[in-house]
Design a protein around this motif. Sequence first.
Motif, PDB file in Angstrom:
ATOM      1  N   THR A 246       0.850  -1.189   0.000  1.00  0.00           N
ATOM      2  CA  THR A 246       0.000   0.000   0.000  1.00  0.00           C
ATOM      3  C   THR A 246       0.888   1.242   0.000  1.00  0.00           C
ATOM      4  OG1 THR A 246      -0.141   0.091   2.417  1.00  0.00           O
ATOM      5  CG2 THR A 246      -1.859  -1.156   1.251  1.00  0.00           C
ATOM      6  N   PHE A 269       1.662   0.795  -9.650  1.00  0.00           N
ATOM      7  CA  PHE A 269       0.307   1.327  -9.527  1.00  0.00           C
ATOM      8  C   PHE A 269      -0.040   1.908 -10.892  1.00  0.00           C
ATOM      9  CE2 PHE A 269      -2.651   4.841  -8.653  1.00  0.00           C
ATOM     10  CZ  PHE A 269      -3.619   4.173  -7.905  1.00  0.00           C
ATOM     11  N   TRP A 292      -4.559   0.220 -17.981  1.00  0.00           N
ATOM     12  CA  TRP A 292      -5.887   0.337 -17.376  1.00  0.00           C
ATOM     13  C   TRP A 292      -6.878  -0.690 -17.877  1.00  0.00           C
ATOM     14  CZ3 TRP A 292      -9.984   3.159 -20.252  1.00  0.00           C
ATOM     15  CH2 TRP A 292      -9.575   3.571 -21.523  1.00  0.00           C
ATOM     16  N   TRP A 295      -5.581  -3.493 -15.235  1.00  0.00           N
ATOM     17  CA  TRP A 295      -5.571  -3.036 -13.842  1.00  0.00           C
ATOM     18  C   TRP A 295      -6.780  -2.172 -13.500  1.00  0.00           C
ATOM     19  CZ3 TRP A 295       0.270  -1.247 -13.634  1.00  0.00           C
ATOM     20  CH2 TRP A 295       1.096  -2.384 -13.711  1.00  0.00           C
ATOM     21  N   SER A 298      -7.537   3.908 -12.290  1.00  0.00           N
ATOM     22  CA  SER A 298      -6.810   3.968 -11.023  1.00  0.00           C
ATOM     23  C   SER A 298      -7.705   4.144  -9.805  1.00  0.00           C
ATOM     24  CB  SER A 298      -5.802   5.112 -11.082  1.00  0.00           C
ATOM     25  OG  SER A 298      -4.968   4.975 -12.219  1.00  0.00           O
ATOM     26  N   SER A 301      -8.292   1.319  -7.461  1.00  0.00           N
ATOM     27  CA  SER A 301      -7.207   0.857  -6.593  1.00  0.00           C
ATOM     28  C   SER A 301      -7.027   1.757  -5.378  1.00  0.00           C
ATOM     29  CB  SER A 301      -5.889   0.786  -7.388  1.00  0.00           C
ATOM     30  OG  SER A 301      -5.937  -0.229  -8.368  1.00  0.00           O
ATOM     31  N   ARG A 303      -7.883   2.485  -1.655  1.00  0.00           N
ATOM     32  CA  ARG A 303      -8.416   1.756  -0.495  1.00  0.00           C
ATOM     33  C   ARG A 303      -9.195   2.678   0.437  1.00  0.00           C
ATOM     34  NH1 ARG A 303      -5.999  -3.056   1.353  1.00  0.00           N
ATOM     35  NH2 ARG A 303      -6.112  -2.209   3.465  1.00  0.00           N
ATOM     36  N   LEU A 345      -3.510   3.841  -1.344  1.00  0.00           N
ATOM     37  CA  LEU A 345      -3.589   3.123  -2.613  1.00  0.00           C
ATOM     38  C   LEU A 345      -3.196   1.658  -2.449  1.00  0.00           C
ATOM     39  CD1 LEU A 345      -1.786   5.788  -4.848  1.00  0.00           C
ATOM     40  CD2 LEU A 345      -4.234   5.637  -4.282  1.00  0.00           C
ATOM     41  N   GLN A 346      -3.897   0.792  -3.154  1.00  0.00           N
ATOM     42  CA  GLN A 346      -3.515  -0.614  -3.227  1.00  0.00           C
ATOM     43  C   GLN A 346      -2.512  -0.786  -4.356  1.00  0.00           C
ATOM     44  OE1 GLN A 346      -4.659  -3.346  -1.137  1.00  0.00           O
ATOM     45  NE2 GLN A 346      -2.726  -3.980  -2.069  1.00  0.00           N
ATOM     46  N   ARG A 348       0.577  -3.196  -6.527  1.00  0.00           N
ATOM     47  CA  ARG A 348       0.712  -4.533  -7.102  1.00  0.00           C
ATOM     48  C   ARG A 348       2.189  -4.773  -7.401  1.00  0.00           C
ATOM     49  NH1 ARG A 348      -3.095  -5.369 -10.476  1.00  0.00           N
ATOM     50  NH2 ARG A 348      -4.379  -3.638  -9.753  1.00  0.00           N
TER      51      ARG A 348
END
Length: 643
Positions: A246, A269, A292, A295, A298, A301, A303, A345-346, A348
Amino acid sequence: MDVAASGVAETVRGHPVDPVSGAEGHGRCLVSGGDLVGRVVGPRAGRLVPQPRGGVRGGVGLFSRDVVVAARAGGDTDARAARWRTAEAARARPAARVPGGCARGPRSPCLLARGRHLVRFDARGGQGCGATGGQYAATVPELPGTSAPDAAGIPGRVARGDDGYEAAVRDPLFNRLVPDGRPEAVFHPQNETDLVAIVNGARATGEKLALRSGGHSWVAASVRDGGLLVDLGAFDSVSINTAARTATVGPAVRGGHLGSALVAEGLAFPVGHCGTPGVGGFLLGGGLGLNWGEWLPSCFSIRSMRVVLASGEIVRASATENADLFWLARGSGPGFPGIVTEFELQLRPLPRDIRLSSWTFDLAHVDAVTEWACRAIRQLPASVEVSLVLQGPERPGGPATVGGDPDAPTHVVGIVAISYTDTEAEAGRAFAAFEEAGVPPVAVSTAPDEAGAPPAAVPAAPDESGRRTVPPGIHPVEHLDRLSVAFDELHVGVDATYPEGHRYLADTFWSPRDLADLLPRLAETLRAAPSGKSYILSAMPGHGAGRTLLPEGEAAYGMHDTSLVVPYVIWDDPAADELNREWLNRVAALLEPLSSGHFLSEADLRHNPGRVAGSFRAGDWARIQRLTEQFDPTGVFHRYPLA
């Protein structure tokens, strides 16, 4: 600003300053080397405020506009050279977050100089601690009625008529086509306390607030006629939790900076394709970021977020806490009725092998190229992102640019494909669809025959290697084949298409048709563009499955379809404003009958107010209006920037 022989400024914000020696007295005090060297008297009593301009950024002192008038801690009483060495600005953070912070209470921020406590502000109006060796270095008593900060004293306030006012409005904007309206003042708050004061002040006076995270709005959404402009430039922190994947970021963090910070931690992200916009406006508008199609935009993503409401209350919003506010924030863009001070933000894992292939062809082949590209796109895995673009002679490296190829076609159609994979072999398999897309009919001549008929179309064979990495029979002007690119450098090429100091218009069109149908209709209109820098960008998110790509009902952002087409109008001469506006209107006239909606963040809102409602699903737009009134019933925040 005159300075007394003792080193004490004679006035601060128009109020007198009395020299004192060791006495506390009333009003605010100036400190030097642990001694009181002056105090500010008068109804406003000055204020210790974070430094907005000049000197050492982040330093603290007493100011009259941009002039430091306080003496420096540590014995130097030269008021003009004042440089307070502080870990935190006064009132900016709780003492517990200051290294070596004051133990007298978490609500009382401290002001440090060279590691020593010099001044402490009691949040409830008490004395300063400033303990050094058990003695007060300085005290800052509150005057009656001044415990709540006055918005007029917020640091960095620049009012209409002040020196630097126009620069404060215009300079942060990337678009030099600035609307005529102007706010009454520009604020540069340093912390949430400042923001609460601004919101409360605006609610009391009826002045509306507009916000600016980075100044990259196509329609200069932060510039409104009347009210106050709140510049969030100080809210630019980035904190990454690698284990949890995060990040907590402020709205003024630039996408390029965030991308670099994440790469250093092996994370990713969907940051914006441009590196310069602040993430605040980008995320609130939905955020069509990198990859996008896989994913998702944005905003999906995010949280959670911290929000200053129109009531002055600070709340956290997430899927489980203030869920309606969370829904509204993800997609409502410049109409959002609150100030987001941080986003959680989450993240990856960072793709370990990112590859880029590109093809540039003469625009004369636009029918064959777009037909081939669309056939390939529908076969690609989700990990490949594809854009198609129509460009003119002043594109980066174009024939009308310095150092460009004078023999290159004036107008081109380009394809850029990026694979977000972990190995070169995976990238090769991802790009295979371009080789397997078949052989489209290709015109062998761009000129009509003697009878005036269009050029003949014949199939062409693969090259000697048997690979079909470009449409067979068409020779690309330029071709890059699976070039390795770092994640945090993907924005560099895109940034080059948006030169600084230029004027911009843009608009957006979702359509149920694919790009092989849409782009050929625009080719001749592109040739007629008054600026050779203007271009038309397009994509098919989800490789043609854009209409069903988004989780329905999860966020205010919900308008998608098969294709998205975005004309960008770019020029630098103000005398050409009308010509370029007329050209965008012609492009819009071609696309509107084929369009199902718009993308809010880049839509032509000021010229076409209907773009706002058209950027949302019908049911979502009704909910947005209802929630906006619920969270801001008195209209503290400006609504959408319409004509």
